[in-house]
Design a protein around this motif. Sequence first.
Motif, PDB file in Angstrom:
ATOM      1  N   PRO A   1      59.975  -2.326  39.400  1.00 41.36           N
ATOM      2  CA  PRO A   1      58.852  -2.351  40.433  1.00 41.36           C
ATOM      3  C   PRO A   1      57.955  -1.193  40.363  1.00 41.36           C
ATOM      4  CG  PRO A   1      60.759  -1.553  41.410  1.00 41.36           C
ATOM      5  CD  PRO A   1      61.285  -2.009  40.121  1.00 41.36           C
ATOM      6  N   LYS A   2      58.297  -0.156  39.499  1.00 41.70           N
ATOM      7  CA  LYS A   2      57.270   1.063  39.499  1.00 41.70           C
ATOM      8  C   LYS A   2      56.628   0.805  37.823  1.00 41.70           C
ATOM      9  CE  LYS A   2      59.682   4.334  42.276  1.00 41.70           C
ATOM     10  NZ  LYS A   2      60.449   5.521  42.513  1.00 41.70           N
ATOM     11  N   CYS A   3      57.163   0.631  36.958  1.00 43.90           N
ATOM     12  CA  CYS A   3      56.557   0.734  35.756  1.00 43.90           C
ATOM     13  C   CYS A   3      56.372  -0.690  35.138  1.00 43.90           C
ATOM     14  CB  CYS A   3      57.342   1.703  34.579  1.00 43.90           C
ATOM     15  SG  CYS A   3      58.868   0.788  34.064  1.00 43.90           S
ATOM     16  N   HIS A   4      56.827  -1.497  35.689  1.00 49.29           N
ATOM     17  CA  HIS A   4      56.712  -3.112  35.382  1.00 49.29           C
ATOM     18  C   HIS A   4      57.478  -3.475  33.810  1.00 49.29           C
ATOM     19  CE1 HIS A   4      54.661  -3.564  38.924  1.00 49.29           C
ATOM     20  NE2 HIS A   4      53.636  -2.799  38.988  1.00 49.29           N
ATOM     21  N   ILE A   5      58.182  -2.492  33.504  1.00 49.21           N
ATOM     22  CA  ILE A   5      58.879  -2.853  32.227  1.00 49.21           C
ATOM     23  C   ILE A   5      60.084  -3.874  32.425  1.00 49.21           C
ATOM     24  CG2 ILE A   5      60.094  -1.993  30.316  1.00 49.21           C
ATOM     25  CD1 ILE A   5      58.475   0.490  30.220  1.00 49.21           C
TER      26      ILE A   5
ATOM     27  N   LYS B   1      64.285   1.058  31.841  1.00 47.03           N
ATOM     28  CA  LYS B   1      64.385   1.866  30.562  1.00 47.03           C
ATOM     29  C   LYS B   1      63.787   3.135  30.700  1.00 47.03           C
ATOM     30  CE  LYS B   1      62.160   1.411  26.014  1.00 47.03           C
ATOM     31  NZ  LYS B   1      61.012   0.673  25.083  1.00 47.03           N
ATOM     32  N   LYS B   2      62.685   3.436  31.609  1.00 48.30           N
ATOM     33  CA  LYS B   2      62.220   4.839  31.697  1.00 48.30           C
ATOM     34  C   LYS B   2      62.876   5.546  32.981  1.00 48.30           C
ATOM     35  CE  LYS B   2      57.569   3.798  30.046  1.00 48.30           C
ATOM     36  NZ  LYS B   2      56.268   3.890  30.311  1.00 48.30           N
ATOM     37  N   VAL B   3      63.893   4.904  33.246  1.00 49.01           N
ATOM     38  CA  VAL B   3      64.948   5.695  34.387  1.00 49.01           C
ATOM     39  C   VAL B   3      64.134   5.736  35.546  1.00 49.01           C
ATOM     40  CG1 VAL B   3      66.731   7.191  34.735  1.00 49.01           C
ATOM     41  CG2 VAL B   3      66.082   6.772  32.335  1.00 49.01           C
ATOM     42  N   CYS B   4      63.402   5.056  36.114  1.00 47.98           N
ATOM     43  CA  CYS B   4      62.533   5.299  37.285  1.00 47.98           C
ATOM     44  C   CYS B   4      63.223   4.568  38.268  1.00 47.98           C
ATOM     45  CB  CYS B   4      60.986   5.110  37.070  1.00 47.98           C
ATOM     46  SG  CYS B   4      60.581   3.356  36.266  1.00 47.98           S
TER      47      CYS B   4
ATOM     48  N   TRP C   1      69.513  -2.165  42.178  1.00 48.87           N
ATOM     49  CA  TRP C   1      70.596  -2.039  43.040  1.00 48.87           C
ATOM     50  C   TRP C   1      70.071  -2.461  44.349  1.00 48.87           C
ATOM     51  CZ3 TRP C   1      73.115   2.946  45.481  1.00 48.87           C
ATOM     52  CH2 TRP C   1      74.329   2.849  45.821  1.00 48.87           C
ATOM     53  N   LYS C   2      70.847  -2.753  45.348  1.00 54.81           N
ATOM     54  CA  LYS C   2      70.491  -3.078  46.568  1.00 54.81           C
ATOM     55  C   LYS C   2      69.273  -4.023  46.673  1.00 54.81           C
ATOM     56  CE  LYS C   2      72.525   0.822  48.679  1.00 54.81           C
ATOM     57  NZ  LYS C   2      72.261   2.187  49.659  1.00 54.81           N
ATOM     58  N   GLU C   3      68.148  -3.615  47.127  1.00 54.06           N
ATOM     59  CA  GLU C   3      66.951  -4.481  47.365  1.00 54.06           C
ATOM     60  C   GLU C   3      66.425  -4.703  45.782  1.00 54.06           C
ATOM     61  OE1 GLU C   3      65.130  -0.180  47.918  1.00 54.06           O
ATOM     62  OE2 GLU C   3      67.268  -1.233  48.297  1.00 54.06           O
ATOM     63  N   HIS C   4      66.646  -4.112  44.861  1.00 56.44           N
ATOM     64  CA  HIS C   4      66.231  -4.351  43.655  1.00 56.44           C
ATOM     65  C   HIS C   4      67.298  -5.073  42.696  1.00 56.44           C
ATOM     66  CE1 HIS C   4      62.898  -2.003  44.730  1.00 56.44           C
ATOM     67  NE2 HIS C   4      63.362  -0.752  44.731  1.00 56.44           N
ATOM     68  N   ALA C   5      68.201  -5.509  43.381  1.00 56.03           N
ATOM     69  CA  ALA C   5      69.410  -5.798  42.410  1.00 56.03           C
ATOM     70  C   ALA C   5      69.208  -7.272  41.513  1.00 56.03           C
ATOM     71  CB  ALA C   5      70.646  -6.329  43.303  1.00 56.03           C
ATOM     72  N   TYR C   6      68.251  -7.981  41.995  1.00 59.56           N
ATOM     73  CA  TYR C   6      67.888  -9.296  41.582  1.00 59.56           C
ATOM     74  C   TYR C   6      66.651  -9.480  40.824  1.00 59.56           C
ATOM     75  CZ  TYR C   6      72.078 -10.870  43.679  1.00 59.56           C
ATOM     76  OH  TYR C   6      73.473 -10.944  44.134  1.00 59.56           O
ATOM     77  N   LYS C   7      65.888  -8.284  40.531  1.00 57.73           N
ATOM     78  CA  LYS C   7      64.582  -8.278  40.015  1.00 57.73           C
ATOM     79  C   LYS C   7      64.613  -8.131  38.669  1.00 57.73           C
ATOM     80  CE  LYS C   7      62.246  -6.125  43.965  1.00 57.73           C
ATOM     81  NZ  LYS C   7      61.206  -4.722  44.541  1.00 57.73           N
ATOM     82  N   ASP C   8      63.700  -8.928  37.904  1.00 55.47           N
ATOM     83  CA  ASP C   8      63.765  -8.847  36.334  1.00 55.47           C
ATOM     84  C   ASP C   8      62.948  -7.775  35.832  1.00 55.47           C
ATOM     85  OD1 ASP C   8      65.716 -10.903  36.029  1.00 55.47           O
ATOM     86  OD2 ASP C   8      64.088 -12.498  36.463  1.00 55.47           O
TER      87      ASP C   8
END
Length: 327
Positions: free
Chosen positions: A232-236, A215-218, A222-229
């Motif tokens: 990893p930075k702002c936790h939104i 949402k905050k474009v951070c 994709w790749k290692e973050h493709a399946y995260k909900d």
Amino acid sequence: MHETDRISKRYTEGVRQFINMARGHANRVDRIKCPCRKCKNRVYHHIDAVETHLILNRFDLDYTEWIFHGEEHPFFKHVQAEHNDDNSQAEDIDEVGEMLDDIYRGTFPDANIGESSTSLGPSNNDHKARPFDQLWEDAQRELYPGCKKFSKLSFSMKLLHIKTLCNWSDKSFDLVIDLIKQALLDGESLPKSYYKAKQFRRDLGFSYELIHVCKKVCTLFWKEHAYKDECPKCHISRWKKDNGKGKKIPWKVLRYFPIKPMLQRLFMSKDVAKDMRWHNDERLEDGDYLRHPADSIVWKEFDKKHAWFAADSHNVWFSKRWLQSIW
């Protein structure tokens, strides 16, 4: 032998010579433009059907240089432009036919990347690519009985183009298609919805990857973050809406056009492929003028340092500014 029979026999032999020459320039589905007096190079037919057309309808008298069937001509582009102007009524169908011809001749395995989503659920464009023969049929199928201006494929592609230019919503596209279908004659072949129409875009290789964005474009999911909900930075949360039934809507979506198939598409057209090699095949090197980046010192130094790369004119040189422009 009667004079008429002799002329008829000579004509039939001429048709066979033409067909033998044209056969070597037919596409993989053995289709060529038909130069008979009725078709006038406006429509593609199977090469056997073209032979029958020429026997029954005779050659178009204005088609004296067989430039669309293998005969070389020093002013090919000029003649082809005049030909297209004379046959403007079928211009759209011809353009699509030539595009399909270029695509089929330059088919490569990873052309259809697929409009794949990085979501955990199925892609929103998960249909299978149709056989190429089906595209040919759609390119030759009239929009409605008797329509010579548009084929099913050419009209659908123009509608998709307008949708992109004018930023139509999917719903508005469906409404427009429904209205047009009601206005056309019975037997029309227009796709029923945007979902059906956009299949042409993927089948033609004009596809992209969908990548979800924080949402905050951070972060790109994709790749290692493709399946995260969550980011990893702002936790939104990655999802703007989640109804708990598998229907998840991401906050933002990036449409990514991979570079490799983008470059491959440039070489699918024989005309564009020639321009891509111009710096090596046709550029004049007189050392006094900078007419092309290949005349620059930087380019020449690169060629010296990477001679193996410069030896093949099909290789593409990237500039940092160009890469920034497409990212």
